[in-house]
Design a protein around this motif. Structure first.
Motif, short mmCIF file in Angstrom:
data_model
loop_
_atom_site.label_atom_id
_atom_site.label_comp_id
_atom_site.label_asym_id
_atom_site.label_seq_id
_atom_site.Cartn_x
_atom_site.Cartn_y
_atom_site.Cartn_z
N LEU A 177 0.94 -1.27 0.22
CA LEU A 177 0.27 0.25 0.04
C LEU A 177 1.05 1.56 -0.40
O LEU A 177 1.99 1.54 1.14
CB LEU A 177 -0.82 0.54 1.26
CG LEU A 177 -2.63 -0.64 1.54
CD1 LEU A 177 -3.09 -0.40 2.77
CD2 LEU A 177 -2.66 -0.14 -0.24
N PRO A 178 0.58 2.35 -1.10
CA PRO A 178 1.22 3.66 -0.10
C PRO A 178 0.82 3.69 1.26
O PRO A 178 -0.64 3.83 1.34
CB PRO A 178 0.41 4.40 -1.64
CG PRO A 178 -0.08 3.51 -2.71
CD PRO A 178 -0.49 2.68 -2.20
N ILE A 179 1.11 4.87 2.15
CA ILE A 179 0.90 4.95 2.63
C ILE A 179 1.32 6.74 2.95
O ILE A 179 2.32 7.34 2.12
CB ILE A 179 2.03 4.55 3.70
CG1 ILE A 179 2.35 2.70 3.73
CG2 ILE A 179 2.47 4.78 4.80
CD1 ILE A 179 2.98 2.66 4.51
N PRO B 78 9.88 10.53 -1.86
CA PRO B 78 7.60 9.98 -1.61
C PRO B 78 8.42 8.37 -2.23
O PRO B 78 7.45 7.31 -3.12
CB PRO B 78 7.62 10.96 -3.18
CG PRO B 78 9.27 11.00 -4.06
CD PRO B 78 10.77 10.83 -2.37
N ASP B 79 10.00 7.54 -2.30
CA ASP B 79 9.64 6.47 -2.67
C ASP B 79 8.50 5.06 -1.81
O ASP B 79 8.12 4.17 -1.98
CB ASP B 79 11.03 6.24 -2.12
CG ASP B 79 12.46 6.51 -2.56
OD1 ASP B 79 11.62 6.81 -3.83
OD2 ASP B 79 12.87 6.17 -2.42
N ARG C 139 -4.55 12.11 -7.40
CA ARG C 139 -4.34 11.59 -8.53
C ARG C 139 -3.41 11.15 -9.15
O ARG C 139 -2.90 11.87 -10.05
CB ARG C 139 -4.20 13.48 -8.64
CG ARG C 139 -6.13 14.02 -7.86
CD ARG C 139 -5.80 15.86 -8.19
NE ARG C 139 -7.01 16.16 -7.52
CZ ARG C 139 -7.19 16.69 -7.64
NH1 ARG C 139 -6.41 18.68 -7.60
NH2 ARG C 139 -8.46 17.90 -6.93
N ASP C 140 -2.32 10.15 -8.72
CA ASP C 140 -0.54 10.22 -9.08
C ASP C 140 -1.38 9.20 -8.83
O ASP C 140 -0.10 8.14 -8.41
CB ASP C 140 0.16 10.98 -8.03
CG ASP C 140 1.71 11.08 -9.18
OD1 ASP C 140 1.59 9.70 -9.83
OD2 ASP C 140 2.07 11.50 -9.19
N ALA C 141 -1.48 8.26 -10.12
CA ALA C 141 -1.58 6.72 -9.95
C ALA C 141 -0.21 5.86 -10.13
O ALA C 141 0.19 5.13 -9.41
CB ALA C 141 -2.52 6.14 -11.48
N ASP C 142 0.41 6.43 -11.01
CA ASP C 142 1.86 6.24 -11.23
C ASP C 142 3.10 6.34 -9.90
O ASP C 142 3.86 4.73 -9.30
CB ASP C 142 2.65 6.69 -12.10
CG ASP C 142 2.33 6.91 -13.71
OD1 ASP C 142 1.58 5.90 -13.97
OD2 ASP C 142 2.78 7.16 -14.13
N LEU C 143 2.90 7.64 -9.08
CA LEU C 143 3.45 7.40 -8.04
C LEU C 143 2.91 6.03 -6.51
O LEU C 143 3.64 5.30 -6.11
CB LEU C 143 3.27 8.36 -6.95
CG LEU C 143 4.35 8.67 -5.81
CD1 LEU C 143 5.42 8.67 -5.91
CD2 LEU C 143 3.23 10.66 -5.25
N ARG C 144 2.15 5.88 -6.73
CA ARG C 144 0.84 5.01 -6.21
C ARG C 144 1.47 3.31 -6.41
O ARG C 144 1.89 2.80 -5.37
CB ARG C 144 -0.31 4.93 -5.73
CG ARG C 144 -1.34 6.08 -5.93
CD ARG C 144 -2.73 5.95 -5.03
NE ARG C 144 -3.62 4.97 -6.44
CZ ARG C 144 -4.30 6.10 -7.45
NH1 ARG C 144 -4.15 6.99 -7.73
NH2 ARG C 144 -4.73 5.51 -8.35
N LYS C 145 1.47 3.19 -7.66
CA LYS C 145 1.85 1.78 -8.02
C LYS C 145 3.71 1.75 -7.67
O LYS C 145 4.03 0.57 -7.01
CB LYS C 145 2.81 1.93 -9.61
CG LYS C 145 2.34 0.16 -10.25
CD LYS C 145 2.49 0.05 -11.95
CE LYS C 145 2.97 -1.03 -12.41
NZ LYS C 145 2.27 -1.14 -13.23
N THR C 146 4.41 2.54 -8.02
CA THR C 146 5.56 3.31 -7.74
C THR C 146 5.82 3.13 -6.34
O THR C 146 6.92 1.40 -5.58
CB THR C 146 6.67 3.89 -7.72
OG1 THR C 146 6.43 4.23 -9.55
CG2 THR C 146 8.25 3.92 -7.13
N MET C 147 5.22 3.54 -5.06
CA MET C 147 4.97 3.70 -3.32
C MET C 147 5.19 1.69 -3.12
O MET C 147 5.31 1.80 -1.52
CB MET C 147 4.17 4.54 -3.04
CG MET C 147 4.84 4.83 -1.77
SD MET C 147 3.28 6.32 -1.18
CE MET C 147 4.05 7.92 -2.36
#
Length: 364
Positions: free
Chosen positions: A285-287, A302-303, A325-333
């Motif tokens: 999960l992103p946190i 933001p890692d 609003r940032d699906a790419d960041l959620r996926k990477t995180m």
């Protein structure tokens, strides 16, 4: 190596009840002889009952320590006022044996290190001087004890075991949690006390809703702050967007992690290793959380997360909206967090504890 472990009662709430059993099992797998005694209990009780329970606990540990020829006595506890009374009573009654005493603090209240109360100061000084080793869960806590004069040789920064349970197929459908499947799900999970930040989450939700963002907040847990939280939801008109799902043991929370878009946990409690955060990481999960204790040691922005200041629902709303609003960041995180969580597996963490025990002179 023979180890007597003071462990949480099986149905106790909180992180220790989830992280200690797999640690104990792994000690056995790695060749240690492990005896367990219940040391922390499931629910608070009246003063008379608590006192009687402490006396009985102290007697049990004295008898086991005297008869067991142990190398290590490992007590799972917390450095706070209530736990201090129990720990002082138990440790004072332990017989003088060759066993090394190791205290693992699942959180610590730094104010207790500066207390002017003569009774509390006497008990704290005795407990810290009697311990051969002290395990703390963050560098912040380690620094607090060093500043209070605890010898560096006694202090060890340790980890909790994080073993995520896999969700069943039925748990992977968000509709089972009472919201539309395409809705972004925000997850708050933990004991409902003010310092965990639940009210901040609810107030942030009002701001997010006002901006037109579609979402649902799942509040998983229970505790003394629940009534106030439910009243705040009603006051802010968020009944259709915020749901209260009650207490779920951490070992059975996989479905909530599996169906959530992110964990939102703006805690300012004095816990050491917030299991909610690291369980969320293990589930990918992103946190969004506060820069507190072990979270500050292991997470990077933001890692792995986005940081937020405590008691600032306006800033929390901004961070939630940005991550939604940032699906790419959620996926990477999420991918980074699963990699991070691998270092908290039972095999790695248990080997680190065994090395500490040997550094204390246990086991030859």
């Amino acid at each position: 190596m023979r180890i007597l472990i003071g462990t949480p009662q099986q149905d106790a709430q909180g992180g220790p009840a989830a992280c200690e059993p797999p640690f104990n099992r792994e000690l056995l797998r790695q060749g240690a002889e492990v005896d367990e005694e219940v040391y922390t209990f499931a629910a608070p009780s009246g003063l008379f009952s608590r006192t009687r329970r402490v006396v009985r606990t102290a007697s049990r540990f004295r008898q086991r320590a005297a008869a067991g020829d142990y190398d290590i006595i490992h007590l799972n506890t917390s450095f706070d006022t209530m736990a201090l009374f129990r720990d002082d009573a138990v440790v004072r009654r332990l017989p003088k044996t060759r066993a090394r005493l190791f205290l693992k603090f699942h959180g610590s209240d730094a104010r207790l290190l500066q207390t002017r109360n003569p009774i509390l100061r006497t008990m704290a000084n005795y407990l810290l001087s009697r311990a051969d080793g002290i395990g703390v869960l963050s560098s912040e806590e380690r620094d607090n004890f060093l500043r209070a004069g605890v010898p560096e040789r006694k202090l060890f920064q340790v980890k909790n075991v994080v073993e995520p349970t896999l969700p069943t197929p039925s748990q992977k459908d968000g509709r089972a949690l009472g919201a539309e499947q395409n809705t972004p799900f925000l997850l708050f999970i933990g004991r409902f006390i003010p310092a965990k930040g639940l009210l901040d989450c609810i107030r942030a939700c009002r701001l997010i809703s006002d901006s037109g963002q579609h979402f649902h907040l799942f509040c998983v847990g229970d505790g003394p702050a629940r009534a106030e939280a439910e009243a705040e939801v009603k006051r802010l008109g968020l009944e259709s967007q915020v749901g209260f799902l009650g207490y779920v043991p951490e070992t059975k929370a996989a479905g909530f992690y599996a169906n959530s878009t992110m964990l939102v946990f703006p805690t300012y409690h004095y816990e050491g290793f917030p299991m909610v955060i690291f369980n969320a990481a293990a589930h990918g999960l992103p946190i969004i959380t506060t820069r507190i204790r072990a979270a500050a040691d292991f997470l990077r922005e933001p890692d792995n997360c986005l940081w937020v200041e405590p008691q600032r629902p306006d800033l929390l709303a901004e961070k939630i909206t940005a991550l939604l609003r940032d699906a790419d960041l959620r996926k990477t995180m999420g991918a980074n967090n699963q990699k991070l969580a691998a270092q908290f597996c039972a095999e790695i963490v248990t080997k680190e504890y065994v090395e500490i025990y040997r550094a204390l002179g246990a086991g030859g």
